[in-house]
Write a protein that holds these residues in place. Structure first.
Motif, short mmCIF file in Angstrom:
data_model
loop_
_atom_site.label_atom_id
_atom_site.label_comp_id
_atom_site.label_asym_id
_atom_site.label_seq_id
_atom_site.Cartn_x
_atom_site.Cartn_y
_atom_site.Cartn_z
N ASP A 105 -2.78 9.87 -7.81
CA ASP A 105 -3.60 10.72 -6.98
C ASP A 105 -3.08 10.63 -5.54
OD1 ASP A 105 -7.18 10.88 -6.38
OD2 ASP A 105 -5.58 12.40 -6.33
N PRO A 106 -2.57 11.70 -5.03
CA PRO A 106 -1.97 11.59 -3.69
C PRO A 106 -2.99 11.13 -2.67
CG PRO A 106 -1.37 13.67 -4.73
CD PRO A 106 -2.37 13.02 -5.61
N GLY A 107 -2.56 10.33 -1.76
CA GLY A 107 -3.44 9.87 -0.70
C GLY A 107 -4.25 8.66 -1.08
N GLN A 108 -4.17 8.27 -2.32
CA GLN A 108 -4.98 7.14 -2.77
C GLN A 108 -4.62 5.87 -2.04
OE1 GLN A 108 -7.26 7.89 -5.20
NE2 GLN A 108 -8.11 5.89 -4.66
N PHE A 146 0.82 -1.22 0.00
CA PHE A 146 0.00 0.00 0.00
C PHE A 146 0.84 1.26 0.00
CE2 PHE A 146 -3.90 -2.07 0.20
CZ PHE A 146 -3.80 -3.11 1.09
N MET A 147 1.93 1.16 -0.69
CA MET A 147 2.77 2.37 -0.76
C MET A 147 2.49 3.11 -2.05
SD MET A 147 4.57 2.84 1.88
CE MET A 147 3.43 2.18 3.05
N PRO A 148 2.57 4.40 -1.99
CA PRO A 148 2.25 5.19 -3.18
C PRO A 148 3.23 4.91 -4.32
CG PRO A 148 3.20 6.56 -1.45
CD PRO A 148 2.95 5.25 -0.86
N ASP A 169 -3.89 4.05 -10.35
CA ASP A 169 -4.99 3.99 -9.41
C ASP A 169 -5.06 2.64 -8.74
OD1 ASP A 169 -5.52 6.45 -10.35
OD2 ASP A 169 -7.11 5.82 -11.69
N ILE A 170 -4.71 1.71 -9.52
CA ILE A 170 -4.95 0.38 -9.03
C ILE A 170 -3.87 -0.08 -8.08
CG2 ILE A 170 -5.07 -2.01 -9.80
CD1 ILE A 170 -6.29 -0.73 -12.37
#
Lengths: 183, 1281
Positions: free
Chosen positions: B471-474, B269-271, B537-538
């Motif tokens: 998208d930051p925070g996604q 779950f890292m950006p 996004d995914i």
């Protein structure tokens, strides 16, 4: 009456004996016996000229490959048979033609490519186009026959006779090699 | 007319060129990917060869056309200028067309050089102004053409060799210049001499002529060459250094990327995680690709060709220099000679002048002077005159000499000029060729680098775009969501999760996930923008994503998990990791991603440049998965394809198996977890070598193939007849040689395995049936043929069905075959046996597979038995051989059970024949009943020959059955055998009895003999059972010598049962004389007399006959037990089985007995009745040897005869009379087939025969036991005397 020596070649179990016997006797043998070598004679009429065919039915299994050179030397026309429900038999046929050319030292030997067992359409593994393409590459006629259902059997032998006739009168225009002119 | 022709041809040409251009474009546009596999494909190679041949032919035609036309040109009459041109052009067209097709077909050959050369040729031909062609200048004009033809050929050859040597990255080769070629085609049809415009500023001729003017031209040219060399060297060194630096850097990059990837993969779950992972992967891939490129460049794309060219240039330059120097030296010499000559001339001239002047003076003086000094003066004058003349001559000489020198110099100068010209041309050509090479390799270099860079640029671009869309925070939100849902569901990479999880992923519609599912993260792929956007996004919940998005996300989660797993194993390599990535649906990839395979479409781009076998794409076969691979350390041979592995290699940690990465999917050798042995020479290797390795002499190839076929292919129609795939067959052969027992044979079809088996047999230098036995076996086959024919005839006669003659014949042949087979070495026999038994099993399924024994005989005939190969060509007569061979093998298969013991397993065979040597072979084999079951039945009934009712007889049952078969006897022989057996049994018992106690009474003796004969038989039978060996009573000897059989039976090299056998045999043999002796009214005769009590009459004759043989037997039998342990002993007995002999032999009893304990016991002595009669003299312990002393002292020939007959007679009687169960034990062979029992007796006899030998081996231990029993018995029974 002209005499023609025809040799039926092909790998094991493709139906050479069945084809030959079907042509000579008109019956289909169900036996599954590997041939060592069988010899038949039959009179036929091709293009309104009678002729006698001496047909040599050979062994397909590889053990007898050493005999092949001998009867290629003696044969005039060759029927190369593969089973179209067996891809491997199709692959095995190609080196046989090379062997014929090598022994005869001449490219334009009368040869017919035959795909047998066309009655087993459902189990077909070699398509018509493949066979046709190979025959085109070799420059020889192509037929799909069935010894069981008597499809194209007589035509096959008629055609090989015709091929042998053509070969006897080489095309003067074709400068492919000097051997052409010998005949 | 001619013009019309021209037009027509022009049109043709235009048309053809038009077609060609279209061809060109299509080929350019088409994605003909060059698989490295295509090179390995033999068909492809064949095509290639054909094409090359075509091309060379066409080239030759062109040349010939020119030459022939030139020749014809010489005849003024044949002014075929125009036709000449046409012909030439046509030929040229043809050539170009063929070349085009070749280049299109084999993209690997498509190169700038070739096209250049072709262009040049075309230009040259065009350049020839055909109207000018005539005798004088034709050579000049066409010289260029010829040279360009040569260049073309040369270039083609170059390209071809390059292609054949290299196998990587050929697709980068040049499609660009194709268009140039099409241009050249068009030019050909244009009637304009425009060659130079394409090539450069000067045509070669012009260049040369320019240089010629320059006096220092050669030096200049040479210096140019030298400079070229230096220049090239610099370039090469630059490239090399750069490449090595790049290589190093790529290696480092890879390491770094791997490390980083593992690190970040662990985190979830890292950006932009996926993006970075992707980037890393791209890095890795591109690095690998680059490495490959570098390797290729270093090898045959840049460095090597250039270096090669450089060296060549160097060499040639030196040569030319030398040549030039020589020429110059010569020139100098001639010039100096000239100078000298000139000097000489001048000198002479001077001298002449001097002489002349002095002469004149002398003349003057002479004239002026008066008489006195006339004489002197005259003399002087004459002298002077002479001098003058000489001087004149000399002058003339010198002049001439000078002239000669001048001409020499002229010549020299001319030569020099010519040489100069030639050298210049040579140098020019050299430089030109070097330039060609340089150009080609340079193009390669930059092309490859460009490709590299291009793909890199693309990747970076896509990554950049992907990053932009994030998208930051996604990720954080996804993370939170995931933790919620994770509580409900297990996260384990299960595909099903996907379905449940998709609803949990807001922001992505199902469509999104599906799209992503389909995406493939190949580094070379251009990830389309929409997908890229989705990917960002995914990249949220990786667990969920793993099932949502096919491979892409799978690479993360499973990658993560697998990485963590794989981190544990130290041998993590990119291959391991990638193995788990389902790049393409294939059986070789790990199953963890199998369920994702379906969702993955086969990406066409994967077949592109990246099919060069990067790690990610490693597919592994089932067998390959059993190994633990690591990177290869040093170049070795690949176990799969047998090529050298340098770069793309992996090595298994446990078994050290090495193979190419790309061979992994074809690997069939499984890991044995110990060091893999080196490749053995198996096919075509000497059989003895292979057999030595195995304990039972059967090559593992046979076993593996046979067992596999038995496992799965017994019902396959046409098994062994239909051929398998040749390639697969070869592969299996290779795998067997490399991996032996470890080959994963399940990958191969049954027909392939059959092929391998047959191939192995065919390639043995000497077949199983040795050359020296060939003739005999063929004779046997001919006999079989006769028998078959008889049988055919007999079939018509129903009443003859029972006629045993054919059975007799068959039995006889069986015996003979066993005999012959016995002569084979143990390993041959074992292997043959194993194979035949296997084939029998195949035949058992003939209903389904249609391969009966006749068919298999045809197929295996030439493999198992063939004549020694001679230089004589194969003739039609060898056909007859084939049928005989087939018949023999068919016979072996049909009667395999009778010939060999069908129940024997290979290990039994081993045991059996462990003793080695012919006799042992017999012993190994229980003669199984030759007769069909119905024939066997009578046997049973006849078995109760003269055995008392002992239950142990049951054991003899088996024995008897096995004994039944051996007979290929004639009737009398059978009887004799039966008698012998009976005798032997009786003897056996007799000896025991006698040895134990003195059994004097005939009746009792007989009784006892009966019992004992039964008992030892039984014992021996039991023993035999235990040993699984029955003494091959009949196998050994040819039909005509049943005696020999007994002898051989007696000879019992079998270590295990040797003693027993020998003893048994000797017992049996002893029995014979005993029997015979019995009839002589000696105590031994009692035994026989017992039989006498039975119906002797019918048997008398046969007995007599047999007796003779028995006599022999006795005699020979006696040999063995002699103390000398030689056959000489038999001599003593031979002297007629004389009583004296027997008596004399008595003392031998003991030593003989002990001798018997030695396994080398040939024919056991038939115990003469005498010793039997006087057992008490013998110590009990002598029993152990069970040597029966030679013929009974009392019994002479007659006795023996009688005993034989009596014993012969006895069997049938006893058979019938008392003990049916006894019969069982003694396989009815004891029956001297009396009349009514004729058919029955034969089996009985046979059984008896067999039993005898059977009894033999059994002997020692059971005998001891029996001895005890006998002792007990004898306590009750009155002794014989």
């Amino acid at each position: 009456m002209r005499e023609y020596k025809v040799v039926v070649l092909g790998s094991g179990g493709v139906g050479k004996s069945a084809l030959t016997v079907q042509f000579v006797t008109g019956t289909f043998i169900e036996k599954y016996d590997p041939t060592i070598e069988d010899f038949y004679r039959k009179e036929i009429e091709v293009d309104s000229s009678p002729s006698v065919l001496e047909i040599l039915d050979t062994a397909g299994t590889e053990q007898f490959a050493s005999m092949r050179d001998l009867y290629i030397k003696n044969g005039q026309g060759f029927i190369l048979v593969y089973s179209l429900v067996n891809q491997q038999s199709f692959q095995d046929i190609k080196p046989m033609r090379d062997q014929i050319i090598r022994v005869k030292r001449y490219e334009k030997v009368p040869v017919i490519l035959v795909g047998n067992k066309v009655d087993l359409e459902s189990e077909r593994e070699v398509s018509s186009s493949e066979g046709r393409a190979l025959a085109e590459e070799w420059g020889c006629p192509f037929m799909e026959t069935s010894a069981k259902s008597k499809t194209m059997v007589d035509e096959l032998f008629a055609e090989i006779v015709r091929q042998m006739n053509y070969a006897a009168q080489p095309d003067k225009d074709d400068p492919c090699c000097s051997a052409c002119n010998i005949q | 007319m001619i013009a019309h022709k021209q037009k027509k041809t022009k049109k043709k040409r235009v048309l053809s060129t038009g077609q060609l251009s279209t061809d060109v474009t299509t080929s350019e546009m088409g994605l003909k990917s060059i698989n490295s596999n295509s090179i390995l494909d033999p068909d492809y190679i064949k095509e290639l060869v054909n094409d090359i041949r075509k091309f060379s032919h066409v080239l030759l035609y062109l040349k010939e056309a020119i030459l022939s036309e030139l020749l014809q040109q010489s005849h003024e009459i044949f002014r075929k200028t125009d036709c000449f041109k046409e012909v030439i052009h046509i030929r040229l067209d043809e050539l170009l067309r063929v070349l085009k097709s070749v280049m299109n077909k084999h993209q690997n050959l498509n190169s700038v050089d070739l096209q250049n050369a072709a262009e040049m040729l075309a230009a040259k031909v065009k350049a020839v102004n055909f109207t000018e062609v005539n005798e004088e200048n034709k050579n000049d004009l066409f010289r260029e053409v010829f040279s360009s033809i040569e260049t073309l050929a040369f270039t083609f050859g170059n390209i071809l060799t390059n292609f054949l040597m290299g196998d990587v990255g050929n697709d980068s080769l040049l499609r660009l210049p194709v268009s140039r070629e099409s241009k050249s085609f068009e030019n050909v049809s244009v009637e304009s001499v425009d060659s130079s415009s394409e090539k450069g500023s000067f045509s070669p001729i012009e260049l040369d002529s320019m240089l010629l003017k320059n006096t220092n031209s050669i030096e200049l040219a040479l210096s140019y060459a030298k400079t070229w060399l230096k220049y090239t060297k610099n370039i090469v060194s630059w490239v090399e250094k750069k490449l090595s630096l790049e290589l190093e850097s790529t290696r480092n990059i890879v390491k770094l990327a791997e490390a980083t990837r593992t690190n970040i993969g662990l985190q979830e779950f890292m950006p932009l995680q996926s993006l970075f992972t992707n980037a890393l992967l791209n890095d890795i891939e591109s690095s690998h690709l680059l490495q490959q490129t570098i390797a290729a460049l270093q090898a045959n794309k840049f460095v090597q060709p250039l270096l090669g060219r450089k060296n060549e240039m160097e060499k040639q330059r030196k040569e030319i220099k030398e040549l030039w120097k020589q020429e110059q030296n010569k020139m100098l010499e001639t010039e100096t000679a000239l100078k000298k000559a000139k000097l000489l001339c001048m000198q002479r001239q001077d001298e002449y002048e001097k002489a002349k002047s002095s002469m004149f003076r002398a003349e003057e003086e002479h004239l002026c002077s008066s008489g006195g000094l006339v004489k002197n003066l005259n003399r002087q004058l004459e002298k002077k005159r002479r001098l003058e003349e000489e001087a004149l001559q000399k002058v003339e000489e010198a002049n001439e000499h000078y002239k000669v020198c001048v001409t020499n110099v002229e010549e020299r100068r001319n030569d020099l000029e010519n040489t100069k010209r030639e050298i210049l041309t040579q140098l020019r050509k050299l430089v030109f060729q070097c330039d060609l090479t340089l150009k080609a390799v340079t193009v390669n270099l930059f092309q490859m680098q460009h490709l590299q860079a291009a793909s890199l640029a693309n990747n970076l671009q896509s990554l950049c775009d992907g990053a932009k869309l994030y998208d930051p925070g996604q990720e954080y939100s996804e993370f939170v969501r995931a933790t919620n849902s994770a509580e409900e569901e297990k996260v384990d990479g299960n595909v099903n999760k996907q379905l449940t999880n998709t609803p949990h992923t807001p922001g992505y519609g199902p469509s999104d996930s599906l799209e992503d599912v389909v995406r493939l993260p190949d580094n070379s792929n251009k990830i389309e923008e929409d997908r890229c956007s989705n990917s960002a996004d995914i990249s949220g919940p990786s667990f969920i994503r793993s099932w949502t998005f096919g491979m892409f996300s799978d690479s993360e989660s499973t990658g993560g998990s697998s990485e963590s797993r794989s981190l544990d194993s130290e041998s993590i390599s990119p291959g391991d990791f990638h193995r788990k990535l389902p790049r393409t649906p294939s059986s070789g990839t790990m199953s963890s991603a199998d369920d994702l395979d379906e969702r993955e479409p086969p990406s066409p781009s994967e077949a592109g440049p990246n099919s060069l076998g990067t790690f990610k794409k490693t597919l592994m076969s089932k067998a390959a998965l059993t190994h633990k691979f690591r990177k290869l350390r040093s170049p070795t041979k690949c176990r799969d394809c047998e090529g050298i592995v340098v770069f793309q290699g992996v090595e298994c940690e446990e078994c050290l198996l090495v193979c190419h990465r790309k061979c992994l999917e074809n690997l069939v050798i499984i890991c044995g977890h110990q060091k893999l042995l080196g490749k053995i020479h198996l096919f075509g290797a000497e059989f003895t070598q292979v057999a030595k390795k195995e304990p039972d002499g059967i090559p593992f190839v046979l076993k593996i193939c046979a067992s596999e076929i038995e496992n799965r292919a017994l019902c396959l129609q046409g098994i062994y007849r239909v051929c398998g795939n040749k390639i697969k067959t070869e592969k299996l052969c290779q795998a067997l040689e490399n991996g032996m027992h470890l080959v994963d044979i399940s990958e191969f079809s049954s027909h392939d395995i059959c092929d391998v088996l047959k191939l192995y047999l065919r390639q043995l230098p000497e077949p199983f049936i040795l050359f020296r036995l060939y003739k005999e076996f063929i004779d046997l086959a001919i006999e079989i043929q006769h028998v078959n024919e008889e049988q055919e005839m007999k079939k018509d006669n129903p009443e003859d069905k029972k006629c045993p003659s054919t059975c007799i014949e068959i039995n006889r042949i069986l015996l003979k075959s066993k005999d012959l087979l016995r002569q084979l070495p143990a390993s041959n026999f074992n292997s043959l046996h194993y194979l035949i038994v296997h084939l029998k099993r195949v035949v058992d399924h003939a209903e389904e597979n249609k391969m009966n024994s006749r068919n298999l005989g045809v197929i295996f005939g030439p493999s198992l038995i063939r004549p020694r190969p001679t230089a004589a060509p194969i003739t039609i007569s060898s056909l007859a051989d084939y049928s005989n061979q087939a018949r023999l093998v068919e016979f072996l298969i049909t009667y395999s059970q009778k010939i060999f013991d069908g129940s024997l397993q290979p290990q039994d065979i081993a045991v059996c024949s462990a003793g080695g040597g012919a006799p042992q072979v017999d012993q190994g084999y229980l003669p199984k009943p030759l007769l069909s079951p119905e024939e066997r039945d009578p046997e049973h009934s006849t078995k109760s020959l003269f055995f008392s009712s002992k239950e142990d007889i049951h054991t003899a049952d088996n024995e008897s059955k096995s004994f039944e078969s051996t007979a290929s006897f004639e009737e009398s022989e059978r009887k004799q055998n039966a008698f012998e057996k009976c005798d032997a049994c009786l003897l056996d018992n007799k000896v025991r009895l006698l040895v134990d106690q003195e059994l004097e009474s005939a009746s009792q003796k007989m009784e006892d003999v009966c019992k004992t004969s039964k008992l030892p038989t039984l014992k021996s039978d039991r023993e035999i059972n235990g040993v699984e060996r029955h003494t091959p009573r009949t196998k050994i000897r040819p039909v005509s010598l049943p005696v020999d059989r007994l002898l051989l039976l007696a000879s019992s090299p079998n270590e295990r049962t040797g003693r027993n056998m020998g003893n048994v045999n000797s017992d049996k043999f002893c029995k014979n004389p005993t029997f015979e002796g019995v009839n002589r009214k000696d105590t031994p005769t009692i035994v026989c007399s017992k039989f006498d009590g039975f119906d002797q009459q019918p048997l008398q004759k046969t007995r007599e006959k047999r007796y003779e043989q028995n006599d022999l037997t006795a005699k020979t039998a006696v040999i063995v037990p002699s103390a000398f342990q030689e056959r000489e002993m038999s001599v003593s007995i031979r002297s007629g089985g004389d009583h004296p002999v027997s008596t004399t032999s008595k003392p031998y009893t003991e030593p003989i007995r002990s001798a018997r304990q030695v396994s080398e016991r040939r024919s056991s002595d038939s115990c003469p009745p005498a010793p039997v009669r006087a057992p008490r003299t013998l110590q009990p312990q002598h029993w152990t040897t069970f040597y029966k002393p030679p013929a009974p002292a009392a019994s002479g020939r007659g006795d023996e005869e009688k005993s034989v007959t009596s014993s012969a007679a006895v069997p049938p009687c006893t058979t019938h009379a008392p003990q049916e169960h006894a019969l069982k034990s003694v396989p009815g062979s004891e029956n001297a087939s009396a009349g009514p029992v004729q058919p029955v007796s034969k089996p009985k006899e046979k059984a008896e025969e067999r039993d005898l030998p059977g009894v033999h081996p059994a002997c020692q231990r059971p005998r001891l036991k029996r001895m005890q029993q006998f002792e007990d018995l004898e306590d009750e029974i009155p002794q014989f005397v």
